[in-house]
Every structure is written in C-alpha cells, then in structure tokens.
Design a protein around this motif. Sequence first.
Motif, PDB file in Angstrom:
ATOM      1  N   ALA A 263     -30.114  70.420 -59.474  1.00 33.58           N
ATOM      2  CA  ALA A 263     -29.891  68.973 -59.370  1.00 33.58           C
ATOM      3  C   ALA A 263     -28.504  68.613 -59.897  1.00 33.58           C
ATOM      4  O   ALA A 263     -28.039  67.487 -59.729  1.00 33.58           O
ATOM      5  N   HIS A 264     -27.839  69.557 -60.552  1.00 31.39           N
ATOM      6  CA  HIS A 264     -26.522  69.290 -61.175  1.00 31.39           C
ATOM      7  C   HIS A 264     -25.513  70.238 -60.522  1.00 31.39           C
ATOM      8  O   HIS A 264     -25.391  70.262 -59.305  1.00 31.39           O
ATOM      9  N   GLY A 265     -24.816  71.035 -61.296  1.00 33.82           N
ATOM     10  CA  GLY A 265     -23.734  71.866 -60.746  1.00 33.82           C
ATOM     11  C   GLY A 265     -24.202  72.955 -59.792  1.00 33.82           C
ATOM     12  O   GLY A 265     -23.445  73.402 -58.922  1.00 33.82           O
ATOM     13  N   ARG A 299     -34.664  68.867 -50.461  1.00 32.18           N
ATOM     14  CA  ARG A 299     -33.719  67.752 -50.485  1.00 32.18           C
ATOM     15  C   ARG A 299     -32.433  68.204 -49.826  1.00 32.18           C
ATOM     16  O   ARG A 299     -32.108  69.387 -49.869  1.00 32.18           O
ATOM     17  N   LEU A 300     -31.702  67.284 -49.262  1.00 26.72           N
ATOM     18  CA  LEU A 300     -30.384  67.634 -48.722  1.00 26.72           C
ATOM     19  C   LEU A 300     -29.480  67.910 -49.903  1.00 26.72           C
ATOM     20  O   LEU A 300     -29.156  66.992 -50.666  1.00 26.72           O
ATOM     21  N   MET A 301     -29.082  69.140 -50.086  1.00 27.83           N
ATOM     22  CA  MET A 301     -28.248  69.474 -51.243  1.00 27.83           C
ATOM     23  C   MET A 301     -26.828  68.964 -50.999  1.00 27.83           C
ATOM     24  O   MET A 301     -26.339  68.995 -49.869  1.00 27.83           O
ATOM     25  N   HIS A 305     -26.674  60.740 -55.614  1.00 28.74           N
ATOM     26  CA  HIS A 305     -26.096  60.777 -56.955  1.00 28.74           C
ATOM     27  C   HIS A 305     -26.733  59.705 -57.812  1.00 28.74           C
ATOM     28  O   HIS A 305     -27.039  58.618 -57.313  1.00 28.74           O
ATOM     29  N   ARG A 306     -26.951  60.010 -59.066  1.00 30.48           N
ATOM     30  CA  ARG A 306     -27.535  59.027 -59.972  1.00 30.48           C
ATOM     31  C   ARG A 306     -26.651  57.778 -60.104  1.00 30.48           C
ATOM     32  O   ARG A 306     -27.143  56.667 -60.182  1.00 30.48           O
ATOM     33  N   VAL A 307     -25.360  57.958 -60.113  1.00 30.57           N
ATOM     34  CA  VAL A 307     -24.470  56.833 -60.384  1.00 30.57           C
ATOM     35  C   VAL A 307     -23.810  56.284 -59.115  1.00 30.57           C
ATOM     36  O   VAL A 307     -23.725  55.073 -58.935  1.00 30.57           O
TER      37      VAL A 307
HETATM   38  N1  CMC Z   1     -32.322  64.384 -50.138  1.00 32.54           N
HETATM   39  C1  CMC Z   1     -33.387  63.624 -49.807  1.00 32.54           C
HETATM   40  N2  CMC Z   1     -33.840  62.583 -50.552  1.00 32.54           N
HETATM   41  C2  CMC Z   1     -33.172  62.311 -51.683  1.00 32.54           C
HETATM   42  C3  CMC Z   1     -32.039  63.056 -52.093  1.00 32.54           C
HETATM   43  C4  CMC Z   1     -31.623  64.123 -51.262  1.00 32.54           C
HETATM   44  N3  CMC Z   1     -30.565  64.848 -51.617  1.00 32.54           N
HETATM   45  N4  CMC Z   1     -31.591  62.550 -53.262  1.00 32.54           N
HETATM   46  C5  CMC Z   1     -32.397  61.538 -53.589  1.00 32.54           C
HETATM   47  N5  CMC Z   1     -33.361  61.377 -52.629  1.00 32.54           N
HETATM   48  C6  CMC Z   1     -34.395  60.329 -52.583  1.00 32.54           C
HETATM   49  C7  CMC Z   1     -35.525  60.632 -53.565  1.00 32.54           C
HETATM   50  O1  CMC Z   1     -36.555  61.370 -52.957  1.00 32.54           O
HETATM   51  C8  CMC Z   1     -35.964  59.236 -53.931  1.00 32.54           C
HETATM   52  O2  CMC Z   1     -36.723  58.726 -52.852  1.00 32.54           O
HETATM   53  P1  CMC Z   1     -37.951  57.702 -53.153  1.00 32.54           P
HETATM   54  O3  CMC Z   1     -37.347  56.486 -53.765  1.00 32.54           O
HETATM   55  O4  CMC Z   1     -38.564  57.473 -51.826  1.00 32.54           O
HETATM   56  O5  CMC Z   1     -38.864  58.430 -54.104  1.00 32.54           O
HETATM   57  C9  CMC Z   1     -34.651  58.439 -53.967  1.00 32.54           C
HETATM   58  O6  CMC Z   1     -33.782  59.127 -53.045  1.00 32.54           O
HETATM   59  C10 CMC Z   1     -33.994  58.367 -55.344  1.00 32.54           C
HETATM   60  O7  CMC Z   1     -33.851  59.706 -55.825  1.00 32.54           O
HETATM   61  P2  CMC Z   1     -33.984  60.108 -57.365  1.00 32.54           P
HETATM   62  O8  CMC Z   1     -34.346  61.554 -57.451  1.00 32.54           O
HETATM   63  O9  CMC Z   1     -34.872  59.134 -58.085  1.00 32.54           O
HETATM   64  O10 CMC Z   1     -32.494  59.865 -57.848  1.00 32.54           O
HETATM   65  P3  CMC Z   1     -31.820  60.462 -59.131  1.00 32.54           P
HETATM   66  O11 CMC Z   1     -30.735  59.535 -59.492  1.00 32.54           O
HETATM   67  O12 CMC Z   1     -32.832  60.764 -60.185  1.00 32.54           O
HETATM   68  O13 CMC Z   1     -31.232  61.875 -58.623  1.00 32.54           O
HETATM   69  C11 CMC Z   1     -29.815  63.524 -57.748  1.00 32.54           C
HETATM   70  C12 CMC Z   1     -29.921  62.094 -58.292  1.00 32.54           C
HETATM   71  C13 CMC Z   1     -28.352  63.914 -57.613  1.00 32.54           C
HETATM   72  C14 CMC Z   1     -30.477  64.507 -58.741  1.00 32.54           C
HETATM   73  C15 CMC Z   1     -30.525  63.593 -56.372  1.00 32.54           C
HETATM   74  O14 CMC Z   1     -29.882  62.730 -55.459  1.00 32.54           O
HETATM   75  C16 CMC Z   1     -30.589  65.019 -55.814  1.00 32.54           C
HETATM   76  O15 CMC Z   1     -31.507  65.773 -56.170  1.00 32.54           O
HETATM   77  N6  CMC Z   1     -29.607  65.420 -54.939  1.00 32.54           N
HETATM   78  C17 CMC Z   1     -29.547  66.769 -54.422  1.00 32.54           C
HETATM   79  C18 CMC Z   1     -28.927  67.684 -55.453  1.00 32.54           C
HETATM   80  C19 CMC Z   1     -27.436  67.457 -55.590  1.00 32.54           C
HETATM   81  O16 CMC Z   1     -26.700  67.391 -54.626  1.00 32.54           O
HETATM   82  N7  CMC Z   1     -26.988  67.376 -56.859  1.00 32.54           N
HETATM   83  C20 CMC Z   1     -25.552  67.247 -57.186  1.00 32.54           C
HETATM   84  C21 CMC Z   1     -25.231  65.956 -57.861  1.00 32.54           C
HETATM   85  S1  CMC Z   1     -23.463  65.622 -57.968  1.00 32.54           S
HETATM   86  C22 CMC Z   1     -22.781  66.886 -58.934  1.00 32.54           C
HETATM   87  C23 CMC Z   1     -23.404  67.086 -60.268  1.00 32.54           C
HETATM   88  O17 CMC Z   1     -23.895  66.175 -60.907  1.00 32.54           O
HETATM   89  O18 CMC Z   1     -23.355  68.219 -60.731  1.00 32.54           O
END
Ligand code: CMC
Length: 427
Positions: A263-265, A299-301, A305-307
């Motif tokens: 979920a991070h790096g 999830r689509l990697m 993003h949280r922010v």
């Molecule tokens: N693919 C599909 N659905 C998604 C995705 C995704 N990549 N990301 C979030 N969602 C959906 C999630 O299922 C939820 O849907 P619902 O409201 O229907 O339950 C909604 O969007 C909100 O997601 P969340 O998990 O509550 O959001 P969060 O702020 O806790 O998580 C995140 C943020 C980055 C962990 C998440 O978007 C994610 O898992 N992304 C994929 C992993 C990724 O690319 N991470 C790198 C982040 S940037 C670099 C870093 O920080 O290192």
Amino acid sequence: MAGNSTISIDGKDFPYPTLSGTTGPDVIDIRKFYGQTGLFTYDPGFTSTASCESGLTYIDGDAGVLLHRGYPIDQLAEKSSFMEVAYLLLNGELPVKDELDAFVTTITRHTMVHEQLATFYRGFRRDAHPMAILCGVVGALSAFYPDSTNVGDPQERTISMHRLIAKMPTIAAMAYKYSVGQPFVYPKNDLSYTANFLRMTFSVPAEEYEPDPIIVDAMDKIFILHADHEQNASTSTVRLAGSSGANPFACVAAGIATLWGPAHGGANEAALNMLREIGTPDRIPEYIARAKNKDDPFRLMGFGHRVYKNFDPRAKVLSKAASEVLDKLNISDPVLDTARELEQIALKDQYFVDRKLYPNVDFYSGVILSAIGFPTTMFTVLFALARTVGWVAQWNEMISDPEQKIGRPRQLYTGPTQRDYIPVETR
Ligand code: CMC
C-alpha cells in the motif's frame, strides 16, 4: 494562534486553541482533551489527526500541490539536483554554490561502508528480496557507527544523517550485486551521487563503465520525486521509533520495513508487475472490473492516494519523463502503452471518478526504472534510498522540537473486562 474551537460534550463546552500553520487547514489543539473530559479521540489511520508540527513538506491533496520548504516539486524535478534537494530538506534553504560543494564533498566522503559490513550479505540467501537485505543491513549500521548514536547531540545527529544519505546507495547497490552474483563495486569519489550509485550497481570490474547522462538525469529526477512526502506511513514510523530516543539507523530500518508494504512504497514493484501481467491493452477491462469488484481484493496498483484527490504532481512529472527517457534511449516498451491506456480508461470510469482515484508516483516510475535496467525487486529499494533524506530530515526536526514527547497513541479497548484466572485443570 487562530482563536478557539469549542467542543460540546453532554451540554458542557470545552474551548480548545485553534492553531494555524503557514498554509493548510488549521488544527484544534486537543492535547488537554483527555485531562479535561476523560475521553479519548478515535482516528485509526490518522485521517483527521496532525501528529506533529513540521516545516519541511506541504501537500494540498485537492489541488495536487507538493512543496519542499516552499518550492514546488515540478520546479525542483526540472531544475534542481537530488543533492541540492537533500540540502534544502535538511537545512531549510537552497544552498549557495560553496555550501552545495561542501555538502556534496561531505556526502561523497561518507559513501564507503565498513569492510566487515560486506560479510553480512553472505548471510542472506542469493534470492533474498533486496528490501529484506536493506532492512537488516541498515539496522546493523548502528553497531558500526556507535560514535553517532547520541541523539541528543546535534553534531552527532548531523554525522549520522550524512552517513545514512551517503551509504544508502552503496548498501543498495551491494544488495543488487549480491542477488546477481557479481562482486561488490566500491564507490568512486569523482562521480556525482547518482552516477556513482549507477556505477556501483551496473559496472563490473572487467570493463570500464561510463554512466549515460540520460540515465543519470532520469535517476536523479526519480530520487528528487521520492525525497520526502510529509507524514506518510514510513516517515511516521521513523518519527515514532525516534520519539523513544532510538538511534537513527534503527529508526530508518523501521522506516524501510514500513515502506516495503504494497500500500506504500512496495506499490512501484507491484504496479509494474501488474502492467506486465495485463500485457496488452485489450485485457485492461478485465483488470478494471476486478479492481471494482468488492469481492476481489485486487486493486489497481499505482492508483489512488490518501491525500491526493485530484492528481499526484509526482505522477505528472514521471508520466512525461517516462516517454522522454524511453525515446532518448530508443526503447519501445509495450508496458508504457498499457499504462497510458489503463490511465485513460480508469480516469473515465465512474468508480474511479467517484472515489477520486488517480495515478500516483508509483504508476510510471517502474517503466523508467525498468528501462534503466533495474529488476522490479529493486524498485522499492530505490524509493528507500531517496526517502532516506526525508526520513532523517523529519527525524532531526522531531528531535530538535522542544515539544517532542514519546509517541504513545491511545486505544478504544474492546477486549474482555477484568476476570479471574482459572487453573488449566478446572477450565
Ligand atoms: N484500486 C481500486 N479501488 C481503490 C484503489 C485502487 N488502487 N484505491 C482505493 N480504492 C477504493 C477503495 O476500495 C475504497 O472504495 P470504497 O469507498 O467503495 O470502499 C475507496 O477507493 C477509498 O480507498 P481507501 O482504501 O479507503 O483509501 P486510503 O486513503 O485508505 O488508501 C491507498 C490509499 C494508496 C492505500 C489506496 O488508494 C491503494 O491501496 N492504492 C493502491 C496501492 C498504491 O498504489 N499505493 C501507493 C501510494 S503512493 C506512494 C506511497 O505512498 O508510497
């Protein structure tokens, strides 16, 4: 101070100071909240909680803004260098030429690691993930540099920050070399930070290695884009570990462990693996459908993003850089076409629109790293190498803060209430 906010509980008003930063939302200072009300606040995931005061990095997630010490990330990526950004994050201002030269010299002189450290690598399996190696070896540094672990001494803190920034490329390159069975390559002081890292990674003793300026530039840009990112999970981990007075090498090892998560790096490695698995644009709808299916954990990697709820400014820079680098290197990678098509389809899909999900920094970085020649397992290592600057700068800011206390969150307890022990024979 921007005034007071009043929290009303059972008809009784409790005023709390509202604090203003230089920009961004004000915060309600609830430090006295428990003492006055007997209640805790509940915010798992820290979605509404400011954990510290910081002057390093500012993000406006709705506007897609990322500033380091006030400077926009796109300007730094375009015009600056990783060493200059490191100086900026550590010291607060851009260096004048003499300051930059002195900083680069200091970092360059710290790039070697103790010879004994090389024996650590042989304890790992050849197929060990380089993040596992990085975590272990960085944690071990405190045993090699006990002279810079007194965190109360600003000078020792500076030395250990310089050591961590300087040695990370050497340690990362050694992790790569170990995995491919090639001899470790020592640093070479007449090269830049980034060219030196590339040489330690890709050269072999049998022939000379000339770092390609296109690759050095691209790598440096990627390092700049990953240098710091406010109070993310790994940085908060470094701060929390450091709040107990733990030494910076141990704290950064904790940050590396946190960064590794997908979920991070770890998302940069997962994103490229996903794009390769999709393979051709015609398979994109299948993966979009999976990402939207709540019964499927997929999830689509590299998306979301949280922010950032508009776009990730780092992804914008990298999207452009990916095309430029591949063009300049004369590489055609179908993965980039898949990535572009996937982005277009997802950005028009109501699921992603409603949830404000955009490509993040990890979506395009892998395409460039792969073109440079890194295996996917090294992607998160490169993130860690660059983020070390942010980790140590944030750690030092925390230790220097007179209001700093050991981090100790509260909880909402839902386990059994008190009960008497029953001996095993009578249970
Ligand atoms: N693919 C599909 N659905 C998604 C995705 C995704 N990549 N990301 C979030 N969602 C959906 C999630 O299922 C939820 O849907 P619902 O409201 O229907 O339950 C909604 O969007 C909100 O997601 P969340 O998990 O509550 O959001 P969060 O702020 O806790 O998580 C995140 C943020 C980055 C962990 C998440 O978007 C994610 O898992 N992304 C994929 C992993 C990724 O690319 N991470 C790198 C982040 S940037 C670099 C870093 O920080 O290192």
